[in-house]
Design a protein around this motif. Structure first.
Motif, PDB file in Angstrom:
ATOM      1  N   TRP A   1      -0.677   5.088  -0.544  1.00  0.00           N
ATOM      2  CA  TRP A   1      -1.816   4.902   0.416  1.00  0.00           C
ATOM      3  C   TRP A   1      -1.369   5.175   1.721  1.00  0.00           C
ATOM      4  CZ3 TRP A   1      -5.460   0.125  -1.543  1.00  0.00           C
ATOM      5  CH2 TRP A   1      -5.817   0.338  -2.705  1.00  0.00           C
TER       6      TRP A   1
ATOM      7  N   MET B   1      -9.050  -3.102  -0.575  1.00  0.00           N
ATOM      8  CA  MET B   1      -7.554  -3.449  -0.513  1.00  0.00           C
ATOM      9  C   MET B   1      -7.018  -4.162  -1.424  1.00  0.00           C
ATOM     10  SD  MET B   1      -7.222  -1.319   2.038  1.00  0.00           S
ATOM     11  CE  MET B   1      -5.415  -1.040   2.339  1.00  0.00           C
TER      12      MET B   1
ATOM     13  N   SER C   1       0.783  -1.427   0.149  1.00  0.00           N
ATOM     14  CA  SER C   1      -0.120   0.037   0.052  1.00  0.00           C
ATOM     15  C   SER C   1       0.802   1.039   0.035  1.00  0.00           C
ATOM     16  CB  SER C   1      -0.994   0.015   1.229  1.00  0.00           C
ATOM     17  OG  SER C   1      -0.240   0.037   2.338  1.00  0.00           O
TER      18      SER C   1
ATOM     19  N   TRP D   1      -4.078  -2.050   8.686  1.00  0.00           N
ATOM     20  CA  TRP D   1      -3.783  -2.941   8.285  1.00  0.00           C
ATOM     21  C   TRP D   1      -4.279  -4.022   9.050  1.00  0.00           C
ATOM     22  CZ3 TRP D   1      -4.008  -5.214   3.367  1.00  0.00           C
ATOM     23  CH2 TRP D   1      -3.817  -4.400   2.521  1.00  0.00           C
TER      24      TRP D   1
ATOM     25  N   ILE E   1      -4.772  -4.740  -4.231  1.00  0.00           N
ATOM     26  CA  ILE E   1      -3.464  -4.005  -4.639  1.00  0.00           C
ATOM     27  C   ILE E   1      -2.892  -5.329  -5.442  1.00  0.00           C
ATOM     28  CG2 ILE E   1      -1.382  -2.858  -4.026  1.00  0.00           C
ATOM     29  CD1 ILE E   1      -2.696  -2.085  -1.454  1.00  0.00           C
TER      30      ILE E   1
END
Length: 282
Positions: free
Chosen positions: A31, A74, A26, A38, A76
């Motif tokens: 981010w 999330m 991230s 997390w 990614i």
């Protein structure tokens, strides 16, 4: 250098011990998620990762809300792995795990085509505001939520969202007290604000009407004078004057999308969602 192919990438389960590697991904995307952010998400979600040569190269989380709905978040993929269908494999894994649940997410423009191919439909726009708060203190008619108030807030939230977010609400009240507003007709709305990213995030903010929204928004902003604050506003929040006056700048946002499930997660009245818990949690 050896060429990586799709067959070299395995999809595995993720959990809280993977938070450090997930945060690395991230951070590559700029981010703001802290390690604690997390860990929080991984504790309340079902996570999947794309792994190549023992290294985490992609993430995707499914946050369930009861048996009827969930958010996909999330998502990614490391730039080195793009073009190999990793993002699609991760999202398909989320949808498989979701079963018959309705799925919601906040999409970027780049992710929009993939989500549309997988059955998601745009339902609105999210506007992200953030910055260092500059706000005068106000005398708003709000109170801090106690645990005794929580069942009423959960019922109000469920009616507005169509989602069973009981588990999330129970965790959020431990992070920081909610603010609530009442009048002679009962609960007008509530707002949560908790540590996140560079400072704090304001949301969810669920209110009966625009006046209740402004009251809770102003009270929440006033409590963070001089601090970094972020708020993700929905289409319901037509009036952003308070946000802009407090020094928060519009820095982007996303597209709210829904993929229908076997059971609909339909709001049934009482209030509207004016600010998200986060773009991951919607």
């Amino acid at each position: 250098m050896q060429t990586v192919t799709a067959s070299d990438i395995n999809i595995v389960d993720l959990g809280p011990p993977d938070a450090v590697e997930a945060q690395r991904l991230s951070q590559q995307e700029a981010w703001p998620h802290r390690l604690e952010d997390w860990q929080f998400l991984l504790e309340i979600s079902q996570g999947f990762g794309a792994v190549c040569d023992g290294k985490l190269m992609g993430t995707a989380l499914l946050t369930p809300y009861g048996d009827t709905a969930a958010t996909c978040n999330m998502i990614i993929v490391d730039p080195a792995m793009r073009g190999l269908g990793v993002g699609r494999r991760l999202v398909e894994k989320l949808l498989e795990r979701a079963g018959g649940r309705e799925c919601r997410l906040i999409a970027t423009q780049s992710g929009l085509p993939l989500y549309e191919k997988l059955g998601f439909v745009a339902t609105g726009e999210i506007r992200q505001y953030q910055g260092i708060v500059s706000a005068a203190s106000i005398d708003a008619e709000v109170a801090e939520v106690t645990y005794a108030d929580l069942p009423e807030l959960i019922a109000f939230d469920t009616a507005a969202q169509g989602l069973d977010r009981r588990a999330l609400m129970e965790v959020l009240i431990e992070e920081k007290p909610f603010l609530l507003s009442r009048d002679q007709n009962g609960l007008r709305g509530f707002a949560s604000c908790r540590p996140f990213g560079r400072g704090h995030i304001l949301g969810p903010l669920v209110a009966r009407d625009e006046e209740a929204f402004r009251t809770l928004l102003a009270a929440s902003i006033a409590r963070h004078d001089g601090k970094f604050l972020r708020v993700d506003l929905t289409d319901a929040a037509a009036d952003v004057a308070l946000v802009e006056a407090a020094g928060l700048a519009h820095v982007g946002g996303g597209i709210a999308m829904t993929r229908p499930g076997a059971q609909g997660a339909t709001p049934y009245g009482g209030g509207r969602v004016y600010a998200l818990a986060s773009q991951a949690l919607c």
